[in-house]
Design an enzyme around this catalytic site. Structure first.
Site: not given
Length: 315
Positions: A54, A203
């Site tokens: 990341y 989500l």
């Protein structure tokens, strides 16, 4: 905030966890990221997930600084390895595992990682070598437990079959109302072997928050409009999917919660899910999502939601 045991480990993790993919050190400014992290910890989120890839170490470095000064036993820290950090540094060989765990520890400014995860499966390294190296990391005290992300059922079985090695306690798959693939084999296999799910994108990259409407341009400050954070949302950004999400709104309203909370509570209805990872760029998003923990929702509403989501596949 409610907590669940992570597989056969001694870790108790918050049902909602804070992730750092595309956000910390990359798409969200440091002060805003710090505000999200502080808010998460203040309201009882104790599980923080990151990875060396990341931001090519930027997310880990951010967390190393932001967590400094907090009692080490007040949070559960997870990171991962596999993807290329340099042209030659990638995969799950013994050399890479031992090298990358030390690099992550340095960036995270900690003596140990609570959960060290294989970000993907390495077809180029014998599974025996990988498992033995991961066991060495645990036995040396550099990591407490190990996990994997997006492994196939056969990958999992092969790892479990390696004798004399430390066993996995976690699986990190994509899982949401719009992506239910783990239910077929990964969740049952994991549950039978003391492995919990820590799910990413519960989500669906923010689509299940209801912020994106069919026939309308995305909000200007949303993930879909971000060069840094919007690269993985395209498959959900069509009117068929967004129209189905609109049909979920009345169900969430009937349940007395936001659409995001409804979608997260649906993920947490699965007993094998220990935690759902959220991403956030504002503290209020953390508050809204965290409120999904412990929600009691009529299963009939979930059944209706599943039927709506299934209609996308049939369309």
């Amino acid at each position: 905030m409610k907590y669940r045991r992570l597989g056969d480990s001694d870790l108790q993790v918050s049902e909602i966890s804070l992730g750092s993919w595309l956000t910390f050190g990359v798409g969200v400014e440091a002060d805003k990221a710090r505000a999200c992290l502080d808010r998460a910890l203040d309201i009882g989120i104790n599980f923080i997930d990151t990875a060396n890839i990341y931001g090519r170490g930027a997310a880990e470095s951010f967390l190393g600084g932001a967590l400094a000064g907090r009692p080490r036993d007040s949070y559960v820290l997870a990171t991962k390895l596999f993807f290329p950090m340099t042209e030659n540094d990638r995969g799950l060989s013994r050399t890479q595992i031992l090298k990358q765990v030390d690099a992550s520890l340095t960036r995270l400014k900690t003596d140990y990682i609570d959960l060290y995860q294989c970000h993907r499966y390495d077809d180029e390294t014998p599974i025996e070598e990988t498992m033995e190296a991961l066991s060495e990391v645990v036995r040396s005290g550099k990591a407490r437990h190990i996990g994997f992300s997006e492994w196939t059922p056969q990958n999992i079985r092969d790892a479990l079959a390696v004798p004399g090695t430390v066993k996995f306690v976690s699986s990190q798959p994509q899982y949401s109302l719009l992506w239910r693939a783990p239910e077929a084999e990964v969740i049952p296999l994991s549950a039978a072997n003391g492995i919990s799910q820590i799910v990413w994108s519960p989500l669906a990259q923010g689509v299940l928050t209801g912020k994106y409407r069919p026939g309308e341009a995305p909000p200007p400050d949303s993930r879909a409009t971000s060069d840094q954070m919007g690269g993985f949302i395209d498959r959900f950004m069509n009117d068929t999917v967004l129209g189905a999400v609109e049909q979920l709104r009345p169900l969430a309203a009937e349940a007395g919660c936001t659409l995001a909370q409804f979608a997260l509570a649906w993920v947490l209805r699965e007993p094998n899910v220990a935690s759902a990872i959220i991403g956030a760029s504002r503290p209020e998003q953390v508050d809204d999502n965290a409120a999904a923990s412990g929600l009691s929702i009529d299963p009939a509403l979930f059944e209706k939601a599943e039927a709506i989501a299934a209609s996308i596949v049939r369309a």
